[in-house]
Design an enzyme around this catalytic site. Structure first.
Site, mmCIF file in Angstrom:
data_model
loop_
_atom_site.group_PDB
_atom_site.id
_atom_site.type_symbol
_atom_site.label_atom_id
_atom_site.label_comp_id
_atom_site.label_asym_id
_atom_site.label_seq_id
_atom_site.Cartn_x
_atom_site.Cartn_y
_atom_site.Cartn_z
ATOM 1 N N LYS A 169 -2.816 6.366 1.209
ATOM 2 C CA LYS A 169 -2.597 6.800 2.589
ATOM 3 C C LYS A 169 -1.634 7.982 2.579
ATOM 4 O O LYS A 169 -0.446 7.841 2.882
ATOM 5 C CB LYS A 169 -2.084 5.635 3.444
ATOM 6 C CG LYS A 169 -2.384 5.823 4.922
ATOM 7 C CD LYS A 169 -2.338 4.504 5.660
ATOM 8 C CE LYS A 169 -2.337 4.687 7.154
ATOM 9 N NZ LYS A 169 -3.554 5.287 7.690
ATOM 10 N N ARG B 248 0.838 -1.200 0.000
ATOM 11 C CA ARG B 248 0.000 0.000 0.000
ATOM 12 C C ARG B 248 0.874 1.251 0.000
ATOM 13 O O ARG B 248 0.549 2.249 -0.645
ATOM 14 C CB ARG B 248 -0.949 -0.026 1.200
ATOM 15 C CG ARG B 248 -2.022 1.036 1.107
ATOM 16 C CD ARG B 248 -3.117 0.853 2.135
ATOM 17 N NE ARG B 248 -2.609 0.984 3.491
ATOM 18 C CZ ARG B 248 -3.326 0.714 4.583
ATOM 19 N NH1 ARG B 248 -4.580 0.294 4.478
ATOM 20 N NH2 ARG B 248 -2.808 0.869 5.775
ATOM 21 N N GLU C 258 -16.450 6.161 4.675
ATOM 22 C CA GLU C 258 -15.815 5.512 5.825
ATOM 23 C C GLU C 258 -15.963 6.314 7.101
ATOM 24 O O GLU C 258 -16.548 7.392 7.123
ATOM 25 C CB GLU C 258 -14.372 5.113 5.534
ATOM 26 C CG GLU C 258 -13.480 6.222 5.074
ATOM 27 C CD GLU C 258 -12.096 5.715 4.673
ATOM 28 O OE1 GLU C 258 -11.635 4.686 5.174
ATOM 29 O OE2 GLU C 258 -11.466 6.398 3.852
HETATM 30 N N1 PLP Z 1 -9.388 4.296 6.512
HETATM 31 C C1 PLP Z 1 -8.528 5.283 6.797
HETATM 32 C C2 PLP Z 1 -8.799 6.636 6.268
HETATM 33 C C3 PLP Z 1 -7.398 5.011 7.584
HETATM 34 O O1 PLP Z 1 -6.529 5.982 7.900
HETATM 35 C C4 PLP Z 1 -7.173 3.712 8.052
HETATM 36 C C5 PLP Z 1 -5.977 3.391 8.820
HETATM 37 O O2 PLP Z 1 -5.000 2.965 8.315
HETATM 38 C C6 PLP Z 1 -8.107 2.706 7.726
HETATM 39 C C7 PLP Z 1 -9.211 3.041 6.965
HETATM 40 C C8 PLP Z 1 -7.906 1.302 8.181
HETATM 41 O O3 PLP Z 1 -6.941 0.663 7.405
HETATM 42 P P1 PLP Z 1 -6.032 -0.498 8.000
HETATM 43 O O4 PLP Z 1 -6.978 -1.562 8.448
HETATM 44 O O5 PLP Z 1 -5.196 -0.949 6.866
HETATM 45 O O6 PLP Z 1 -5.284 0.083 9.111
HETATM 46 C C1 COI Z 2 -4.247 3.347 11.399
HETATM 47 O O1 COI Z 2 -5.276 2.716 11.666
HETATM 48 O O2 COI Z 2 -3.139 2.830 11.363
HETATM 49 C C2 COI Z 2 -4.246 4.753 11.105
HETATM 50 O O3 COI Z 2 -3.391 5.164 10.385
HETATM 51 C C3 COI Z 2 -5.201 5.599 11.713
HETATM 52 C C4 COI Z 2 -4.615 6.897 12.043
HETATM 53 C C5 COI Z 2 -4.467 7.886 10.999
HETATM 54 C C6 COI Z 2 -4.493 7.310 13.413
#
Ligand code: PLP
Ligand code: COI
Length: 339
Positions: free
Chosen positions: A183, A80, A219
């Site tokens: 991200k 990612r 989301e």
């Molecule tokens: N959506 C956003 C905007 C996020 O910042 C995050 C965190 O990383 C997620 C969803 C959840 O993604 P992940 O499960 O890969 O941490």
């Molecule tokens: C995560 O779930 O790892 C995130 O990055 C969330 C965050 C921006 C605090």
């Protein structure tokens, strides 16, 4: 704060001993460097400071009962970060170096990994920034990768207890053809307006809707949304949300538990029909949603009558965290023991 109070760790920054750095110059990435300084010294015209050339990741290392440290699906975060880098024209950080860097950062700070049984974990924050000086809007020719770690508790202070969410309609975190699927820091800057508004009104997080029609759920702040009904796990498909690695894993777990899984556009109107709802992400883990409030219409939807998480969300939470902490067989091969 006392580093013995592992059960009450906030989701915040606590200085650890070392971080890892790597520099991209003249078209090549250099060697990994170990630092104990938690500041960066960068050029004032660096593109990350002016034009948002910045991407980050969020992942965790978990301590098992056996005293061994486990990483959860690190390859997914590495990929990612590559997509994020390419999406905003930064030099991608090689995935093998990514692994070496996070492994080093965790192992050099191993006494900061919260003990098994506390529910806390070591949060790993890889960061990629444009450091080359530019004044025109263009990609930098120098980059820096940094990874630091910090022990954390759950993102929402409620932990695994229902959170209150408010629907945000006055701002968008991501445009339909923008960078919501990456991200990158700009998305988080854009989300601050919604976050500050709903936090002031007493809610944990905003629910973002699709920017074009305000008809579909995108989301929940920094976590993906899911709803449960009729033995089905339903989660939004949208080009402007971040593809969550936690959500991807939960879809696999849900299927394995005998639920149907639907990843499709989810209308806000559908919220009322869910038996359970929740948010999921690395930081949020599984956060059951107790209430979704529409600040515009004043309408509130309540999930669960007793203020407790629903049975399906509870099973998902137990399965996911059981695998991550090494208490349940890792039948999907998601965990890697690193020391
Ligand atoms: N959506 C956003 C905007 C996020 O910042 C995050 C965190 O990383 C997620 C969803 C959840 O993604 P992940 O499960 O890969 O941490
Ligand atoms: C995560 O779930 O790892 C995130 O990055 C969330 C965050 C921006 C605090």
């Amino acid at each position: 704060m006392e580093l013995t109070d592992w059960k009450n760790l906030p989701f915040g920054y606590i200085k650890t001993d070392y971080n890892i750095r790597c520099y991209y110059r003249h078209g090549n990435w250099g060697e990994l460097e170990i630092s104990s300084d938690d500041h960066l010294n960068i050029h004032m015209a660096a593109t990350c400071l002016h034009y948002g050339q910045q991407a980050f990741e969020g992942m965790k290392a978990f301590m098992g009962k056996d005293g061994k440290i486990r990483l959860f699906r690190w390859q997914e975060n590495a990929r990612r970060m590559t997509r994020s880098a390419e999406g905003i024209f930064m030099a991608p950080f090689p995935e093998d170096l990514f692994k070496k860097a996070i492994e080093k950062a965790v192992l050099l700070n191993r006494h900061f990994v919260p003990p098994h049984g506390t529910g806390a974990a070591l949060y790993i924050r890889p960061l990629l920034i444009g450091t080359g000086a530019e004044v025109g809007v263009k990609p930098a020719n120098e980059y820096m990768f940094v990874v630091f770690v910090t022990p954390v508790g759950p993102y929402f202070k409620e932990g695994f207890n229902p959170v209150r969410i408010a629907i945000e309609k006055d701002s968008d975190r991501a445009a339909p053809l923008g960078t919501g699927h990456l991200k990158v820091g700009g998305n988080y800057a854009a989300s601050l307006r919604g976050i500050m508004k709903v936090v002031k009104a007493g809610y944990s997080s905003p629910m973002y809707l699709d920017a074009k029609e305000k008809r579909y759920i995108d989301e929940i702040g920094a976590a993906n949304f899911f709803g449960i009904k009729n033995n089905t796990y339903i989660t939004p498909r949208s080009d402007s949300i971040l593809p969550s690695i936690t959500n991807k894993s939960v879809m696999t777990l849900a299927e394995d538990m005998g639920l149907r899984v639907e990843c499709r556009p989810v209308e806000v109107e559908e919220l009322e029909s869910f038996e359970e709802a929740g948010a999921c992400g690395t930081a949020a883990i599984i956060a059951p949603i107790g209430e979704v409030h529409d600040l515009e219409t004043g309408k509130t939807i309540i999930y669960g009558k007793d203020g407790k998480p629903g049975p399906v969300s509870t099973s998902i939470y137990k399965k996911l965290t059981g695998i991550q902490f090494g208490d349940i067989e890792d039948k999907f091969g998601w965990m890697e023991i690193i020391g």
